[in-house]
Design a protein around this motif. Structure first.
Motif, PDB file in Angstrom:
ATOM      1  N   SER A   2      43.342  81.855  60.549  1.00 30.71           N
ATOM      2  CA  SER A   2      43.514  82.719  59.393  1.00 30.71           C
ATOM      3  C   SER A   2      42.148  83.090  58.817  1.00 30.71           C
ATOM      4  O   SER A   2      41.285  82.230  58.644  1.00 30.71           O
ATOM      5  N   GLN A   3      41.963  84.361  58.557  1.00 32.26           N
ATOM      6  CA  GLN A   3      40.705  84.865  58.008  1.00 32.26           C
ATOM      7  C   GLN A   3      40.898  85.182  56.537  1.00 32.26           C
ATOM      8  O   GLN A   3      41.979  85.596  56.119  1.00 32.26           O
ATOM      9  N   PRO A   4      39.847  85.011  55.730  1.00 29.33           N
ATOM     10  CA  PRO A   4      39.982  85.394  54.325  1.00 29.33           C
ATOM     11  C   PRO A   4      40.154  86.902  54.216  1.00 29.33           C
ATOM     12  O   PRO A   4      39.685  87.654  55.070  1.00 29.33           O
ATOM     13  N   LYS A   5      40.868  87.320  53.168  1.00 34.51           N
ATOM     14  CA  LYS A   5      41.041  88.757  52.996  1.00 34.51           C
ATOM     15  C   LYS A   5      40.103  89.248  51.913  1.00 34.51           C
ATOM     16  O   LYS A   5      39.721  88.490  51.018  1.00 34.51           O
ATOM     17  N   MET A  60      35.297  89.659  63.201  1.00 40.37           N
ATOM     18  CA  MET A  60      35.461  88.788  64.338  1.00 40.37           C
ATOM     19  C   MET A  60      36.773  88.020  64.179  1.00 40.37           C
ATOM     20  O   MET A  60      37.084  87.531  63.100  1.00 40.37           O
ATOM     21  N   LEU A  61      37.506  87.941  65.236  1.00 38.93           N
ATOM     22  CA  LEU A  61      38.734  87.145  65.270  1.00 38.93           C
ATOM     23  C   LEU A  61      38.409  85.826  65.949  1.00 38.93           C
ATOM     24  O   LEU A  61      37.786  85.801  67.007  1.00 38.93           O
TER      25      LEU A  61
END
Length: 146
Positions: A28-31, A1-2
């Motif tokens: 920002s999403q965790p990688k 999900m963004l």
């Protein structure tokens, strides 16, 4: 999900010059880490963690070597890595030299199925003080969630 937050900026040019405009800025999403990738592959296959780590390391080395040689690398269902470098436009043929070539860069060209996955990603706008987002954009054909 963004996920997105709403930001604002005062416009400095164009027909809205001086106006405050709003836009969605991606959060920002965790990688996922290499260790997490390794563990998921171990869980999905009969390979040991050491085998998976060795395969990933070997793949990275092969990709580096092939790109250094100027070749493209086709990674099956994922896509293709390719080193690209275009030349600057010059007025005469004699002016075209190695010095007029742009710095090489690596491009990734995902396969069709991978590109289609992007349209299946759920998106939502996060608004301050709101528990459930008001604006949700779902790709066509995605089921609604209660």
């Amino acid at each position: 999900m963004l996920q997105y937050i709403i930001k604002s900026a005062k416009m400095t040019i164009g027909k809205h010059k001086g106006d405050k405009m709003y836009y969605a800025a991606q959060v920002s999403q965790p990688k996922i880490t290499t260790t997490q990738v390794e563990q998921r592959i171990v869980n999905a296959t009969a390979l040991s963690r050491a085998d998976v780590r060795s395969a990933i390391t070997a793949l990275a080395e092969v990709v580096r070597e092939e790109m250094l040689a100027g070749r493209s690398i086709d990674l099956a269902d994922l896509g293709t890595f390719k080193v690209v470098s275009n030349g600057k436009r010059m007025t005469t043929e004699k002016e075209v030299t190695e010095a007029t070539l742009k710095t090489p860069r690596i491009q990734f060209f995902p396969k069709q199925e991978m590109r289609q996955q992007a349209s299946n990603v759920h998106r939502e706008i996060l608004r301050p003080g709101q528990t459930k987002p008001k604006t949700q954009t779902k790709p066509e054909g995605e089921p609604s969630h209660p």
